[in-house]
Scaffold this motif. Structure first.
Motif, PDB file in Angstrom:
ATOM      1  N   ILE A 206       0.839  -1.201   0.000  1.00 20.04           N
ATOM      2  CA  ILE A 206       0.000   0.000   0.000  1.00 20.04           C
ATOM      3  C   ILE A 206       0.872   1.248   0.000  1.00 20.04           C
ATOM      4  CG2 ILE A 206      -1.691   1.318   1.328  1.00 20.04           C
ATOM      5  CD1 ILE A 206      -2.772  -1.384   2.343  1.00 20.04           C
ATOM      6  N   LYS A 207       1.972   1.229   0.730  1.00 25.24           N
ATOM      7  CA  LYS A 207       2.862   2.380   0.803  1.00 25.24           C
ATOM      8  C   LYS A 207       3.483   2.709  -0.549  1.00 25.24           C
ATOM      9  CE  LYS A 207       4.230   2.418   5.670  1.00 25.24           C
ATOM     10  NZ  LYS A 207       5.365   2.313   6.618  1.00 25.24           N
ATOM     11  N   THR A 208       3.660   1.687  -1.386  1.00 23.90           N
ATOM     12  CA  THR A 208       4.277   1.938  -2.691  1.00 23.90           C
ATOM     13  C   THR A 208       3.362   2.715  -3.630  1.00 23.90           C
ATOM     14  OG1 THR A 208       3.490  -0.173  -3.616  1.00 23.90           O
ATOM     15  CG2 THR A 208       5.652  -0.169  -2.521  1.00 23.90           C
ATOM     16  N   LEU A 209       2.074   2.850  -3.278  1.00 23.29           N
ATOM     17  CA  LEU A 209       1.146   3.608  -4.132  1.00 23.29           C
ATOM     18  C   LEU A 209       1.450   5.093  -4.106  1.00 23.29           C
ATOM     19  CD1 LEU A 209      -2.248   1.879  -3.270  1.00 23.29           C
ATOM     20  CD2 LEU A 209      -0.897   1.623  -5.345  1.00 23.29           C
ATOM     21  N   SER A 210       2.033   5.545  -3.029  1.00 20.99           N
ATOM     22  CA  SER A 210       2.352   6.963  -2.926  1.00 20.99           C
ATOM     23  C   SER A 210       3.554   7.281  -3.812  1.00 20.99           C
ATOM     24  CB  SER A 210       2.683   7.319  -1.475  1.00 20.99           C
ATOM     25  OG  SER A 210       3.099   8.657  -1.375  1.00 20.99           O
ATOM     26  N   PRO A 211       3.429   8.285  -4.723  1.00 25.53           N
ATOM     27  CA  PRO A 211       4.579   8.646  -5.560  1.00 25.53           C
ATOM     28  C   PRO A 211       5.768   9.018  -4.699  1.00 25.53           C
ATOM     29  CG  PRO A 211       2.585   9.728  -6.341  1.00 25.53           C
ATOM     30  CD  PRO A 211       2.253   9.127  -5.018  1.00 25.53           C
ATOM     31  N   GLN A 212       6.926   8.521  -5.065  1.00 27.63           N
ATOM     32  CA  GLN A 212       8.137   8.781  -4.299  1.00 27.63           C
ATOM     33  C   GLN A 212       9.258   9.240  -5.219  1.00 27.63           C
ATOM     34  OE1 GLN A 212       8.519   4.899  -2.208  1.00 27.63           O
ATOM     35  NE2 GLN A 212       8.571   6.142  -0.351  1.00 27.63           N
ATOM     36  N   SER A 213      10.141  10.027  -4.663  1.00 23.51           N
ATOM     37  CA  SER A 213      11.321  10.459  -5.394  1.00 23.51           C
ATOM     38  C   SER A 213      12.440   9.445  -5.203  1.00 23.51           C
ATOM     39  CB  SER A 213      11.780  11.823  -4.876  1.00 23.51           C
ATOM     40  OG  SER A 213      12.231  11.712  -3.521  1.00 23.51           O
ATOM     41  N   ASN A 214      13.478   9.579  -5.991  1.00 21.60           N
ATOM     42  CA  ASN A 214      14.640   8.709  -5.811  1.00 21.60           C
ATOM     43  C   ASN A 214      15.259   8.904  -4.426  1.00 21.60           C
ATOM     44  OD1 ASN A 214      14.610   7.378  -8.309  1.00 21.60           O
ATOM     45  ND2 ASN A 214      15.651   9.074  -9.313  1.00 21.60           N
ATOM     46  N   TRP A 215      15.194  10.124  -3.919  1.00 22.65           N
ATOM     47  CA  TRP A 215      15.728  10.351  -2.573  1.00 22.65           C
ATOM     48  C   TRP A 215      14.944   9.548  -1.542  1.00 22.65           C
ATOM     49  CZ3 TRP A 215      20.024  12.702  -0.680  1.00 22.65           C
ATOM     50  CH2 TRP A 215      20.083  12.835   0.706  1.00 22.65           C
ATOM     51  N   ASP A 216      13.599   9.639  -1.619  1.00 19.97           N
ATOM     52  CA  ASP A 216      12.762   8.918  -0.660  1.00 19.97           C
ATOM     53  C   ASP A 216      12.924   7.407  -0.792  1.00 19.97           C
ATOM     54  OD1 ASP A 216      11.657  11.170   0.548  1.00 19.97           O
ATOM     55  OD2 ASP A 216      10.120  11.354  -0.997  1.00 19.97           O
ATOM     56  N   ARG A 217      13.072   6.925  -2.018  1.00 17.01           N
ATOM     57  CA  ARG A 217      13.165   5.483  -2.245  1.00 17.01           C
ATOM     58  C   ARG A 217      14.486   4.900  -1.765  1.00 17.01           C
ATOM     59  NH1 ARG A 217       9.626   3.762  -6.868  1.00 17.01           N
ATOM     60  NH2 ARG A 217       8.383   5.584  -7.406  1.00 17.01           N
ATOM     61  N   TYR A 218      15.574   5.605  -2.046  1.00 14.99           N
ATOM     62  CA  TYR A 218      16.888   4.976  -1.884  1.00 14.99           C
ATOM     63  C   TYR A 218      17.795   5.630  -0.843  1.00 14.99           C
ATOM     64  CZ  TYR A 218      15.126   3.280  -6.329  1.00 14.99           C
ATOM     65  OH  TYR A 218      14.329   2.754  -7.299  1.00 14.99           O
ATOM     66  N   PHE A 219      17.642   6.933  -0.612  1.00 15.45           N
ATOM     67  CA  PHE A 219      18.551   7.622   0.308  1.00 15.45           C
ATOM     68  C   PHE A 219      17.964   7.815   1.702  1.00 15.45           C
ATOM     69  CE2 PHE A 219      20.088   8.823  -3.878  1.00 15.45           C
ATOM     70  CZ  PHE A 219      21.455   8.712  -3.737  1.00 15.45           C
ATOM     71  N   ALA A 220      16.664   8.145   1.775  1.00  8.59           N
ATOM     72  CA  ALA A 220      16.048   8.446   3.064  1.00  8.59           C
ATOM     73  C   ALA A 220      16.192   7.317   4.086  1.00  8.59           C
ATOM     74  CB  ALA A 220      14.575   8.809   2.869  1.00  8.59           C
ATOM     75  N   PRO A 221      16.105   6.028   3.664  1.00  7.87           N
ATOM     76  CA  PRO A 221      16.283   4.964   4.664  1.00  7.87           C
ATOM     77  C   PRO A 221      17.680   4.948   5.291  1.00  7.87           C
ATOM     78  CG  PRO A 221      15.185   4.116   2.696  1.00  7.87           C
ATOM     79  CD  PRO A 221      15.692   5.482   2.355  1.00  7.87           C
ATOM     80  N   LEU A 222      18.646   5.558   4.630  1.00  9.77           N
ATOM     81  CA  LEU A 222      20.027   5.523   5.121  1.00  9.77           C
ATOM     82  C   LEU A 222      20.486   6.843   5.722  1.00  9.77           C
ATOM     83  CD1 LEU A 222      21.617   3.669   2.062  1.00  9.77           C
ATOM     84  CD2 LEU A 222      20.937   2.663   4.239  1.00  9.77           C
ATOM     85  N   ILE A 223      19.794   7.928   5.372  1.00  7.57           N
ATOM     86  CA  ILE A 223      20.225   9.261   5.797  1.00  7.57           C
ATOM     87  C   ILE A 223      19.070   9.954   6.496  1.00  7.57           C
ATOM     88  CG2 ILE A 223      21.078  11.516   5.022  1.00  7.57           C
ATOM     89  CD1 ILE A 223      22.262  10.016   2.597  1.00  7.57           C
ATOM     90  N   ASN A 224      19.311  10.458   7.659  1.00  6.89           N
ATOM     91  CA  ASN A 224      18.270  11.131   8.434  1.00  6.89           C
ATOM     92  C   ASN A 224      18.057  12.545   7.898  1.00  6.89           C
ATOM     93  OD1 ASN A 224      16.387  11.744  10.401  1.00  6.89           O
ATOM     94  ND2 ASN A 224      17.930  12.329  11.911  1.00  6.89           N
ATOM     95  N   CYS A 225      17.362  12.609   6.764  1.00  5.58           N
ATOM     96  CA  CYS A 225      17.124  13.908   6.129  1.00  5.58           C
ATOM     97  C   CYS A 225      15.917  13.805   5.214  1.00  5.58           C
ATOM     98  CB  CYS A 225      18.353  14.354   5.336  1.00  5.58           C
ATOM     99  SG  CYS A 225      18.146  15.951   4.543  1.00  5.58           S
ATOM    100  N   ASP A 226      14.944  14.660   5.446  1.00 10.55           N
ATOM    101  CA  ASP A 226      13.740  14.689   4.622  1.00 10.55           C
ATOM    102  C   ASP A 226      14.051  15.318   3.271  1.00 10.55           C
ATOM    103  OD1 ASP A 226      10.684  14.424   4.586  1.00 10.55           O
ATOM    104  OD2 ASP A 226      11.003  16.504   3.976  1.00 10.55           O
ATOM    105  N   ALA A 227      13.417  14.807   2.216  1.00 10.86           N
ATOM    106  CA  ALA A 227      13.659  15.327   0.865  1.00 10.86           C
ATOM    107  C   ALA A 227      13.320  16.808   0.773  1.00 10.86           C
ATOM    108  CB  ALA A 227      12.849  14.527  -0.156  1.00 10.86           C
ATOM    109  N   ASP A 228      12.247  17.226   1.446  1.00  9.68           N
ATOM    110  CA  ASP A 228      11.847  18.634   1.382  1.00  9.68           C
ATOM    111  C   ASP A 228      12.903  19.549   1.983  1.00  9.68           C
ATOM    112  OD1 ASP A 228       9.503  18.187   0.048  1.00  9.68           O
ATOM    113  OD2 ASP A 228       8.253  18.118   1.840  1.00  9.68           O
TER     114      ASP A 228
END
Length: 412
Positions: A206-228
């Protein structure tokens, strides 16, 4: 680096204004500034001495007089110099009811020269991050797949290895922060519609339905920083960068903002570069990354690629609904396999299969060829045919009438 900074103003005063009809009158008005004293060709202000030159002459209309004013400071007293300039502009504004023309802004140029190397450094650090990410996850030749049509002429004769150096500053952020849907979104939505119990659904799906950026998909899990956090600061820096690049005046305050934004961005971008080896991109998502990058360069290409991906999803959903393929079948991402199943089962006709194969060939050309041969006219026609096919998939029993195509709404 220069040791003296000059700013030059030009303004016109009416001869009917008895207070400012000559250089002496103008200087007397400047004496109204608290703390200002004249000593020869210098103006003293807050313990500092600044050279002042005032040239005047009759304007062509014969009813007014122009003043060309230059104030020069050493770089050791720029804060007080900035305050003095503001007072001088205020005096001129009272005389003319409008601000003076700035003929030369050495102060803005000085701060721009301090800002430019820092902007250059962060811009290239971002290019390093994106280039390394794309090479690792999309292959060494990824740059050959995404050259947009509008930059073809500008990069003619250059190596495609320098592709990112031809991308505008603000567009760099699009590579990381543009949100897009995964190719399986329609399948998951269909699964949700058919579900009778919540236990039939998985939260991760269900979470994958939300459009995500490459940052949210691949970097956010490793880096404590919101894309915005990064996106907003990159936009703010872009506006300040334009002031520097287009020779607009920037102030000491602007320079401080630039330095603060760069420090905040640099910390996170550097951390992202250090985490690249820890990022895993599934094979089925690598094509999505390239498609997303390609779609940022040419609006019509972007529309075609998005419509093609929806067609692929609709075909897959059609096969799943008819129990011809499992939703988790590893081959669901391969169009040839889906077409084989659909045509052998009679779900689609040979003519439809050939058309979809042709659409796939155009898709590969757009994504993998630096200068696609397909014209904008042909792309629009194919987009229309894809829309017709997708409508037909929703009612597979009806005949496919691809010669009677209604044009979808396209933003061009």
């Amino acid at each position: 680096m220069e040791t003296d900074i000059s700013v030059e103003y030009l303004f016109v005063s009416s001869l009917s204004d008895s207070l400012c009809v000559n250089v002496s009158g103008f200087k007397n008005l400047l004496k109204s500034i608290d703390g200002v004293e004249f000593k020869g060709n210098a103006i003293n202000y807050k313990g500092n001495s600044y050279k002042i030159e005032v040239v005047s002459g009759a304007a062509e209309d014969g009813k007014s007089i122009y003043f060309d004013v230059t104030l020069t400071s050493s770089i050791d007293s720029l804060d007080d110099y900035t305050a003095l300039l503001k007072h001088v502009r205020t005096v001129i504004n009272k005389i003319t009811q409008s601000p003076p023309q700035i003929l030369w802004d050495g102060l803005g140029l000085y701060y721009s020269r301090l800002a430019y190397p820092q902007i250059y450094r962060i811009e290239n650090l971002m290019r390093k991050l994106i280039t390394k990410f794309m090479i690792i996850n999309a292959g060494l030749g990824w740059h050959k797949q995404v050259v947009p049509r509008e930059v073809e002429q500008s990069i003619k004769g250059q190596s495609n290895n320098d592709y990112l150096h031809n991308v505008d500053f603000i567009q760099l952020s699009v590579f990381l922060f543009k949100e897009y849907e995964g190719t399986s979104s329609k399948i998951i939505l269909d699964k949700i519609r058919k579900a009778k119990e919540i236990t039939e659904l998985e939260l991760t799906e269900i979470k994958t339905l939300s459009p995500q950026s490459n940052w949210d998909r691949y970097f956010a899990p490793l880096i404590n920083c919101d894309a915005d956090f990064l996106k907003i600061r990159w936009q703010q820096l872009y506006e300040l960068r334009n002031a520097v690049a287009h020779k607009r005046s920037i102030t000491k305050f602007d320079l401080a903002r630039i330095e603060r934004l760069i420090n905040e961005l640099e910390m996170k971008i550097t951390e992202a570069i250090s985490k690249l080896s820890d990022i895993f991109v599934p094979n089925e998502e690598r094509e999505e990354i390239v498609d997303n990058v390609a779609s940022t360069g040419d609006e019509l290409i972007g529309i075609y690629l998005r419509k093609y991906n929806l067609l692929h999803e609709d075909l897959l959903r059609l096969l799943i609904n008819n129990k011809l393929i499992e939703a988790n079948d590893s081959s669901r991402f391969f169009l040839r396999h889906l077409l084989d199943i659909a045509s052998k089962s009679g779900i689609i006709t040979p003519n439809v299969r050939n058309q979809i194969q042709g659409m796939n060939m155009i898709k590969n050309e757009l994504v993998h060829k630096a200068r696609p041969d397909t014209s904008a006219f042909d792309l629009r026609g194919m987009i229309s045919r894809m829309a017709n096919l997708m409508a037909s998939f929703n009612n597979i029993e009806q005949d496919f009438d691809l010669n009677n195509v209604s044009e979808p709404d396209l933003p061009f």
